[in-house]
Scaffold this motif. Structure first.
Motif, mmCIF file in Angstrom:
data_model
loop_
_atom_site.group_PDB
_atom_site.id
_atom_site.type_symbol
_atom_site.label_atom_id
_atom_site.label_comp_id
_atom_site.label_asym_id
_atom_site.label_seq_id
_atom_site.Cartn_x
_atom_site.Cartn_y
_atom_site.Cartn_z
ATOM 1 N N ALA A 1 0.832 -1.207 0.000
ATOM 2 C CA ALA A 1 0.000 0.000 0.000
ATOM 3 C C ALA A 1 0.866 1.256 0.000
ATOM 4 C CB ALA A 1 -0.929 -0.013 1.218
ATOM 5 N N THR A 2 1.933 1.257 0.822
ATOM 6 C CA THR A 2 2.845 2.399 0.835
ATOM 7 C C THR A 2 3.522 2.584 -0.514
ATOM 8 O OG1 THR A 2 3.235 2.013 3.196
ATOM 9 C CG2 THR A 2 4.801 3.412 2.024
ATOM 10 N N LEU A 3 3.919 1.470 -1.123
ATOM 11 C CA LEU A 3 4.555 1.552 -2.438
ATOM 12 C C LEU A 3 3.599 2.136 -3.474
ATOM 13 C CD1 LEU A 3 6.949 0.902 -4.281
ATOM 14 C CD2 LEU A 3 6.002 -1.384 -4.591
ATOM 15 N N PHE A 4 2.352 1.683 -3.460
ATOM 16 C CA PHE A 4 1.356 2.249 -4.367
ATOM 17 C C PHE A 4 1.216 3.749 -4.136
ATOM 18 C CE2 PHE A 4 -0.184 -2.070 -5.197
ATOM 19 C CZ PHE A 4 -0.523 -1.964 -6.533
ATOM 20 N N ALA A 5 1.122 4.165 -2.871
ATOM 21 C CA ALA A 5 0.943 5.586 -2.564
ATOM 22 C C ALA A 5 2.138 6.410 -3.020
ATOM 23 C CB ALA A 5 0.704 5.762 -1.062
ATOM 24 N N VAL A 6 3.360 5.909 -2.747
ATOM 25 C CA VAL A 6 4.561 6.652 -3.129
ATOM 26 C C VAL A 6 4.668 6.773 -4.647
ATOM 27 C CG1 VAL A 6 7.077 6.587 -3.110
ATOM 28 C CG2 VAL A 6 5.810 6.092 -1.024
ATOM 29 N N LEU A 7 4.416 5.680 -5.361
ATOM 30 C CA LEU A 7 4.486 5.729 -6.815
ATOM 31 C C LEU A 7 3.440 6.675 -7.388
ATOM 32 C CD1 LEU A 7 5.113 1.983 -7.724
ATOM 33 C CD2 LEU A 7 6.726 3.865 -7.825
ATOM 34 N N ALA A 8 2.211 6.554 -6.883
ATOM 35 C CA ALA A 8 1.156 7.433 -7.384
ATOM 36 C C ALA A 8 1.476 8.897 -7.091
ATOM 37 C CB ALA A 8 -0.185 7.043 -6.764
ATOM 38 N N LEU B 1 5.228 14.838 -10.483
ATOM 39 C CA LEU B 1 5.891 15.144 -11.750
ATOM 40 C C LEU B 1 4.918 15.708 -12.768
ATOM 41 C CD1 LEU B 1 8.257 12.041 -12.114
ATOM 42 C CD2 LEU B 1 8.882 14.385 -11.485
ATOM 43 N N ALA B 2 3.730 15.104 -12.830
ATOM 44 C CA ALA B 2 2.719 15.613 -13.763
ATOM 45 C C ALA B 2 2.280 17.022 -13.379
ATOM 46 C CB ALA B 2 1.521 14.667 -13.785
ATOM 47 N N ALA B 3 2.146 17.287 -12.066
ATOM 48 C CA ALA B 3 1.741 18.619 -11.622
ATOM 49 C C ALA B 3 2.809 19.659 -11.940
ATOM 50 C CB ALA B 3 1.450 18.599 -10.121
ATOM 51 N N MET B 4 4.078 19.287 -11.726
ATOM 52 C CA MET B 4 5.152 20.218 -12.053
ATOM 53 C C MET B 4 5.197 20.507 -13.549
ATOM 54 S SD MET B 4 8.148 18.685 -9.553
ATOM 55 C CE MET B 4 9.370 19.833 -10.166
ATOM 56 N N LEU B 5 5.039 19.504 -14.367
ATOM 57 C CA LEU B 5 5.020 19.715 -15.812
ATOM 58 C C LEU B 5 3.821 20.558 -16.225
ATOM 59 C CD1 LEU B 5 6.198 19.084 -18.591
ATOM 60 C CD2 LEU B 5 4.833 16.986 -18.623
ATOM 61 N N PHE B 6 2.677 20.270 -15.613
ATOM 62 C CA PHE B 6 1.478 21.042 -15.928
ATOM 63 C C PHE B 6 1.646 22.505 -15.507
ATOM 64 C CE2 PHE B 6 -2.659 22.662 -14.404
ATOM 65 C CZ PHE B 6 -3.349 22.677 -15.615
ATOM 66 N N GLY B 7 2.242 22.746 -14.303
ATOM 67 C CA GLY B 7 2.464 24.114 -13.853
ATOM 68 C C GLY B 7 3.422 24.869 -14.760
ATOM 69 N N ALA C 1 -3.026 9.986 -3.877
ATOM 70 C CA ALA C 1 -2.092 9.102 -3.170
ATOM 71 C C ALA C 1 -2.806 8.281 -2.104
ATOM 72 C CB ALA C 1 -0.970 9.930 -2.545
ATOM 73 N N LEU C 2 -3.722 8.936 -1.384
ATOM 74 C CA LEU C 2 -4.490 8.209 -0.375
ATOM 75 C C LEU C 2 -5.363 7.142 -1.023
ATOM 76 C CD1 LEU C 2 -5.309 7.929 2.592
ATOM 77 C CD2 LEU C 2 -7.052 9.686 2.207
ATOM 78 N N ALA C 3 -6.011 7.510 -2.145
ATOM 79 C CA ALA C 3 -6.827 6.520 -2.851
ATOM 80 C C ALA C 3 -5.972 5.371 -3.374
ATOM 81 C CB ALA C 3 -7.581 7.192 -4.006
ATOM 82 N N ALA C 4 -4.765 5.688 -3.897
ATOM 83 C CA ALA C 4 -3.872 4.626 -4.378
ATOM 84 C C ALA C 4 -3.447 3.716 -3.236
ATOM 85 C CB ALA C 4 -2.654 5.236 -5.054
ATOM 86 N N ALA C 5 -3.182 4.316 -2.063
ATOM 87 C CA ALA C 5 -2.816 3.495 -0.910
ATOM 88 C C ALA C 5 -3.961 2.573 -0.505
ATOM 89 C CB ALA C 5 -2.414 4.395 0.257
#
Length: 467
Positions: free
Chosen positions: A12-19, A25-31, A176-180
């Motif tokens: 679950a932690t791995l899923f959250a960290v990856l997500a 990264l997507a947010a930084m690129l979008f910004g 991230a919470l949903a991914a976890a």
């Protein structure tokens, strides 16, 4: 101190960290793309204002006076409070300012921009502007020009970007919470077969080994584990069943000689007897003791075979010579039962002479017990590239087909008829198989059309010779 973490929590932690990492990264690129887009929009709007200013200044005509041009400019910027314009003459003196609150004190004092497009802050409000030169038509031979600094208030852009960033980071956190949660749910469901393995293992006992895990709903990653666990349970169940049968057989085989000893002892003690009678009773008891001793010795031999601790010498053995020696040994018993023993072929193997002689002796002894009068026992020895084969065959009552696979089990006899004819404990064939396996070979049995044949196959060595 060793820290123990749940595999489900790790996944679950791995899923959250990856997500979260991907979303950041997507947010930084979008910004970044959003900033570039607003910069293009601002540049386009500033250039539009420059065009508006140029048209307003030139619309007054060549003979237009300054008040008329200023009035035209002020009309053009009615409703554009976020835009400011500062005019300078060729020497850098400020001529006129529209919405001076958008310029710094230095700019109002004549400071020029450092580049084509610049950013600055006035009262904590961000601005962006450009500075251009505008030519004014005149009646003289030289055209007159002025410098125009156009400023654009970016407060609405900054507020919009701030709200987008807040919404983006909130979305990253929620995602991230949903991914976890999804990772925990997926891992929890995926590891359900392992929990069932644990629950099943806790319920296992010597009397409850028949439980099995369902394979259909197990994921592919743990299906092999479930199948291996079920296989282990099946082997344990079979082993416990054999152990139970083995214990019952031992008790059954020991009960007869012990009962005979007790009966004979009780009879001997029932009344005074002569010395000869006591000697006869002791001789009978000695036979029972020898029977028990042979059984215990055979069981110890089989126990060593199960532990792979049977030590044997590595010497060249002439199987024909050993077979002939055993034929001479059993000659008197064979003549008594009117049975003929013949040997065919010869070959040599590498192994332990005493152990292989014991294996062959067991087969000959077993054949003598079940061969009728005027029958024949044939010992055939041959060798080829596959190995050395030693076959002992005899005529007599056949072994039922459903018993062939079990005759090498301990305390097992081929049938009730064969059991009634023999005095052994049913360990001879089990010992023979253990000896053959200790020498890297195998033994098989075949019984059909009144002929029973046991075939030993041993590895071929350089000294082996064909028949």
């Amino acid at each position: 101190m060793t820290r123990i973490h749940s595999l489900t929590a790790r996944l679950a932690t791995l899923f959250a960290v990856l997500a979260a990492s991907l979303l950041v990264l997507a947010a930084m690129l979008f910004g970044r793309m959003l900033d570039m887009h607003f910069q293009e929009l601002d540049m386009h709007e500033l250039q539009g204002k420059v065009t508006l200013i140029r048209n307003a200044l030139q619309s007054a005509g060549v003979t237009g006076r300054r008040p008329e041009r200023i009035e035209a400019l002020e009309r053009s910027f009615v409703g554009h409070e976020s835009v400011g314009v500062l005019f300078r003459d060729g020497e850098g003196r400020v001529l006129y300012i529209i919405h001076p609150e958008h310029f710094t004190a230095a700019q109002r004092a004549g400071e020029r921009l450092s580049g084509a497009l610049a950013d600055w802050t006035v009262d904590e409000r961000p601005h962006r502007g450009i500075e251009v030169s505008i030519a004014l038509p005149t009646l003289g031979s030289r055209d007159q020009s002025i410098e125009a600094l156009v400023a654009l208030d970016l407060s609405h852009h900054v507020h919009f970007l701030a709200s987008v960033r807040h919404a983006t980071w909130a979305g990253v956190f929620v995602a991230a919470l949903a991914a976890a949660l999804l990772g925990w749910f997926a891992a929890h469901r995926g590891l359900a077969p392992l929990r069932r393995v644990t629950e099943t293992a806790r319920r296992l006992s010597a009397r409850q080994l028949g439980q099995r895990l369902a394979i259909d709903d197990a994921p592919l990653e743990v299906r092999d584990h479930v199948e291996a666990f079920n296989g282990m349970l099946a082997r344990l169940e079979a082993a416990f069943q054999r152990l139970g049968d083995y214990s019952a057989d031992i008790a059954h085989e020991l009960r007869t000689p012990i009962s005979n000893l007790m009966t004979q002892t009780q009879v001997a003690l029932s009344r005074p007897r002569t010395l000869d009678e006591y000697q006869d009773i002791l001789a009978s008891n000695l036979e029972e003791y020898e029977r028990i001793a042979r059984m215990v010795s055979d069981m110890l031999f089989l126990a060593k075979a199960d532990e792979n601790t049977l030590a044997h010498a590595g010497e060249a053995i002439d199987l024909a010579r050993e077979a002939d020696a055993l034929i001479d040994f059993y000659e008197a018993l064979a003549d008594e039962r009117q049975v003929r023993i013949v040997r065919q072929g010869q070959a040599s193997v590498q192994g332990d002479r005493l152990m292989l002689r014991r294996a062959l002796s067991n087969l000959i002894s077993n054949a003598l017990r079940h061969t009728p009068k005027e029958g024949q026992i044939t010992i055939r020895i041959d060798a080829d590239a596959a190995g050395v084969r030693l076959a002992v065959s005899n005529v007599g009552d056949p072994i039922p087909a459903d018993q062939i696979e079990r005759i090498f089990e301990r305390f097992h006899r081929g049938s009730a008829q064969r059991e009634s004819r023999g005095e052994g404990a049913g360990l001879g064939l089990a010992i023979t198989r253990s000896i053959v396996q200790a020498h890297g070979g195998h033994i098989t049995a075949r019984s059909a059309e009144g002929v029973t044949c046991f075939t030993i196959t041993l590895p071929r060595n350089e000294a082996s010779s064909p028949s």
